[in-house]
Design a protein around this motif. Structure first.
Motif, PDB file in Angstrom:
ATOM      1  N   LYS A   1       0.821  -1.224   0.000  1.00  0.00           N
ATOM      2  CA  LYS A   1       0.000   0.000   0.000  1.00  0.00           C
ATOM      3  C   LYS A   1       0.849   1.266   0.000  1.00  0.00           C
ATOM      4  N   LEU A   2       2.009   1.189  -0.645  1.00  0.00           N
ATOM      5  CA  LEU A   2       2.889   2.341  -0.748  1.00  0.00           C
ATOM      6  C   LEU A   2       2.700   3.083  -2.061  1.00  0.00           C
ATOM      7  N   LEU A   3       2.033   2.429  -3.005  1.00  0.00           N
ATOM      8  CA  LEU A   3       1.719   3.026  -4.293  1.00  0.00           C
ATOM      9  C   LEU A   3       0.227   2.895  -4.549  1.00  0.00           C
ATOM     10  N   PRO A   4      -0.354   3.819  -5.290  1.00  0.00           N
ATOM     11  CA  PRO A   4      -1.782   3.716  -5.591  1.00  0.00           C
ATOM     12  C   PRO A   4      -2.062   2.542  -6.531  1.00  0.00           C
ATOM     13  N   GLU A   5      -3.189   1.902  -6.337  1.00  0.00           N
ATOM     14  CA  GLU A   5      -3.571   0.789  -7.207  1.00  0.00           C
ATOM     15  C   GLU A   5      -4.298   1.330  -8.438  1.00  0.00           C
ATOM     16  N   ARG A   6      -3.555   2.054  -9.235  1.00  0.00           N
ATOM     17  CA  ARG A   6      -4.112   2.612 -10.452  1.00  0.00           C
ATOM     18  C   ARG A   6      -4.433   1.484 -11.432  1.00  0.00           C
ATOM     19  N   PRO A   7      -5.481   1.630 -12.228  1.00  0.00           N
ATOM     20  CA  PRO A   7      -5.845   0.541 -13.145  1.00  0.00           C
ATOM     21  C   PRO A   7      -4.724   0.174 -14.109  1.00  0.00           C
ATOM     22  N   GLU A   8      -3.908   1.162 -14.507  1.00  0.00           N
ATOM     23  CA  GLU A   8      -2.783   0.853 -15.404  1.00  0.00           C
ATOM     24  C   GLU A   8      -1.771  -0.055 -14.702  1.00  0.00           C
ATOM     25  N   PHE A   9      -1.541   0.214 -13.412  1.00  0.00           N
ATOM     26  CA  PHE A   9      -0.585  -0.595 -12.650  1.00  0.00           C
ATOM     27  C   PHE A   9      -1.107  -2.019 -12.439  1.00  0.00           C
ATOM     28  N   THR A  10      -2.358  -2.125 -12.020  1.00  0.00           N
ATOM     29  CA  THR A  10      -2.900  -3.461 -11.720  1.00  0.00           C
ATOM     30  C   THR A  10      -2.971  -4.320 -12.982  1.00  0.00           C
ATOM     31  N   ALA A  11      -3.302  -3.710 -14.123  1.00  0.00           N
ATOM     32  CA  ALA A  11      -3.362  -4.476 -15.377  1.00  0.00           C
ATOM     33  C   ALA A  11      -1.964  -4.955 -15.774  1.00  0.00           C
ATOM     34  N   TYR A  12      -0.976  -4.083 -15.654  1.00  0.00           N
ATOM     35  CA  TYR A  12       0.400  -4.432 -16.010  1.00  0.00           C
ATOM     36  C   TYR A  12       0.947  -5.517 -15.094  1.00  0.00           C
ATOM     37  N   VAL A  13       0.775  -5.336 -13.793  1.00  0.00           N
ATOM     38  CA  VAL A  13       1.249  -6.333 -12.826  1.00  0.00           C
ATOM     39  C   VAL A  13       0.510  -7.658 -13.031  1.00  0.00           C
ATOM     40  N   GLY A  14      -0.753  -7.590 -13.403  1.00  0.00           N
ATOM     41  CA  GLY A  14      -1.506  -8.807 -13.692  1.00  0.00           C
ATOM     42  C   GLY A  14      -0.926  -9.559 -14.875  1.00  0.00           C
ATOM     43  N   ARG A  15      -0.485  -8.838 -15.888  1.00  0.00           N
ATOM     44  CA  ARG A  15       0.149  -9.492 -17.037  1.00  0.00           C
ATOM     45  C   ARG A  15       1.465 -10.146 -16.627  1.00  0.00           C
ATOM     46  N   LEU A  16       2.226  -9.449 -15.812  1.00  0.00           N
ATOM     47  CA  LEU A  16       3.504 -10.007 -15.354  1.00  0.00           C
ATOM     48  C   LEU A  16       3.291 -11.254 -14.502  1.00  0.00           C
ATOM     49  N   ALA A  17       2.220 -11.259 -13.725  1.00  0.00           N
ATOM     50  CA  ALA A  17       1.939 -12.396 -12.827  1.00  0.00           C
ATOM     51  C   ALA A  17       1.678 -13.686 -13.596  1.00  0.00           C
ATOM     52  N   GLN A  18       1.382 -13.575 -14.881  1.00  0.00           N
ATOM     53  CA  GLN A  18       1.139 -14.759 -15.695  1.00  0.00           C
ATOM     54  C   GLN A  18       2.431 -15.419 -16.178  1.00  0.00           C
ATOM     55  N   ARG A  19       3.547 -14.755 -15.975  1.00  0.00           N
ATOM     56  CA  ARG A  19       4.809 -15.309 -16.460  1.00  0.00           C
ATOM     57  C   ARG A  19       5.257 -16.472 -15.562  1.00  0.00           C
ATOM     58  N   PRO A  20       5.525 -17.623 -16.163  1.00  0.00           N
ATOM     59  CA  PRO A  20       5.935 -18.795 -15.366  1.00  0.00           C
ATOM     60  C   PRO A  20       7.161 -18.534 -14.504  1.00  0.00           C
ATOM     61  N   ALA A  21       8.105 -17.756 -14.995  1.00  0.00           N
ATOM     62  CA  ALA A  21       9.323 -17.485 -14.211  1.00  0.00           C
ATOM     63  C   ALA A  21       8.986 -16.766 -12.920  1.00  0.00           C
ATOM     64  N   LEU A  22       8.080 -15.808 -12.967  1.00  0.00           N
ATOM     65  CA  LEU A  22       7.697 -15.079 -11.755  1.00  0.00           C
ATOM     66  C   LEU A  22       6.920 -15.988 -10.806  1.00  0.00           C
ATOM     67  N   GLN A  23       6.105 -16.846 -11.341  1.00  0.00           N
ATOM     68  CA  GLN A  23       5.375 -17.798 -10.501  1.00  0.00           C
ATOM     69  C   GLN A  23       6.343 -18.740  -9.791  1.00  0.00           C
ATOM     70  N   ARG A  24       7.377 -19.170 -10.499  1.00  0.00           N
ATOM     71  CA  ARG A  24       8.389 -20.040  -9.872  1.00  0.00           C
ATOM     72  C   ARG A  24       9.121 -19.302  -8.754  1.00  0.00           C
ATOM     73  N   VAL A  25       9.421 -18.033  -8.982  1.00  0.00           N
ATOM     74  CA  VAL A  25      10.137 -17.245  -7.972  1.00  0.00           C
ATOM     75  C   VAL A  25       9.291 -17.074  -6.720  1.00  0.00           C
ATOM     76  N   ASP A  26       8.005 -16.792  -6.883  1.00  0.00           N
ATOM     77  CA  ASP A  26       7.129 -16.633  -5.717  1.00  0.00           C
ATOM     78  C   ASP A  26       7.107 -17.905  -4.886  1.00  0.00           C
ATOM     79  N   GLU A  27       7.052 -19.056  -5.549  1.00  0.00           N
ATOM     80  CA  GLU A  27       7.049 -20.329  -4.829  1.00  0.00           C
ATOM     81  C   GLU A  27       8.405 -20.588  -4.187  1.00  0.00           C
TER      82      GLU A  27
END
Length: 205
Positions: free
Chosen positions: A171-197
């Motif tokens: 909650k340090l940055l506003p959840e602007r729709p441009e940000f949430t859409a972009y971060v949502g696209r990044l969240a689909q990347r398998p490499a990022l999913q592997r890193v989170d796990e």
């Protein structure tokens, strides 16, 4: 042992480089450090990074610190992954701008907002100018296409995307729709999913 060694605290800024390494697809090792135990302040690690911060990356005899520098280095050193914009390409300037916009503008703007000064600094005294301008510039950039450089995912997306993910998560940055859409696209990347796990497993170790 792999030629690439990441000095990592889980989770921390070094998670950004962990994501970069997963995107790279090259073998790497992790030297795990506990920030709570202040292992990053021990002489052995200070010999690697005198700042006592993570991340640090060892590649053979070369040691690189500062996450944007590490991501830039890796993208150029392993061009087959197509995470860089090569020298000679007219888009390289824009690519480099975004690689360093994260640590030089987004992060200080975010931290200044989270930990305000007793007296507000003059805009001209701040390298990033002001918080709202930083947010507007980033929002416009991530709304243009799938990634910052259009359809090509690059190391710049690792750096900027990580900053936006962290900022919105805490909650340090506003959840602007441009940000949430972009971060949502990044969240689909398998490499990022592997890193989170992987970070969950390392944090619990």
């Amino acid at each position: 042992m792999a030629k690439l060694m990441l000095y990592h605290a889980s989770p921390s800024r070094s998670s950004v480089v962990l994501w970069m390494l997963e995107e790279l697809g090259e073998p790497y090792d992790i030297h795990l450090l506990s920030l709570q135990k202040e292992e990053n302040r021990k002489p052995d690690y200070l010999a690697v990074n005198p700042m006592g911060k993570v991340p640090a990356l060892r590649h053979g005899d070369t040691v690189i610190t500062e996450l944007a520098a590490i991501c830039t280095y890796l993208a150029d050193e392993f061009p087959k992954a197509k995470l860089n914009i090569p020298i000679g390409n007219p888009e390289r300037g824009v690519y480099l701008k975004w690689l360093f916009f994260g640590p030089s503008c987004i992060e200080p703007a975010m931290m200044d907002r989270a930990f305000p000064r007793k007296e507000e600094a003059r805009r001209s005294a701040l390298g990033y100018g002001d918080f709202d301008t930083v947010m507007d510039v980033v929002a416009k950039a991530v709304a243009k296409g799938t990634y910052l450089l259009g359809e090509q995912f690059t190391a710049a997306d690792v750096v900027i995307g990580s900053g936006l993910r962290f900022g919105m998560m805490f909650k340090l940055l506003p959840e602007r729709p441009e940000f949430t859409a972009y971060v949502g696209r990044l969240a689909q990347r398998p490499a990022l999913q592997r890193v989170d796990e992987k970070d969950k497993e390392l944090a619990a170790a």
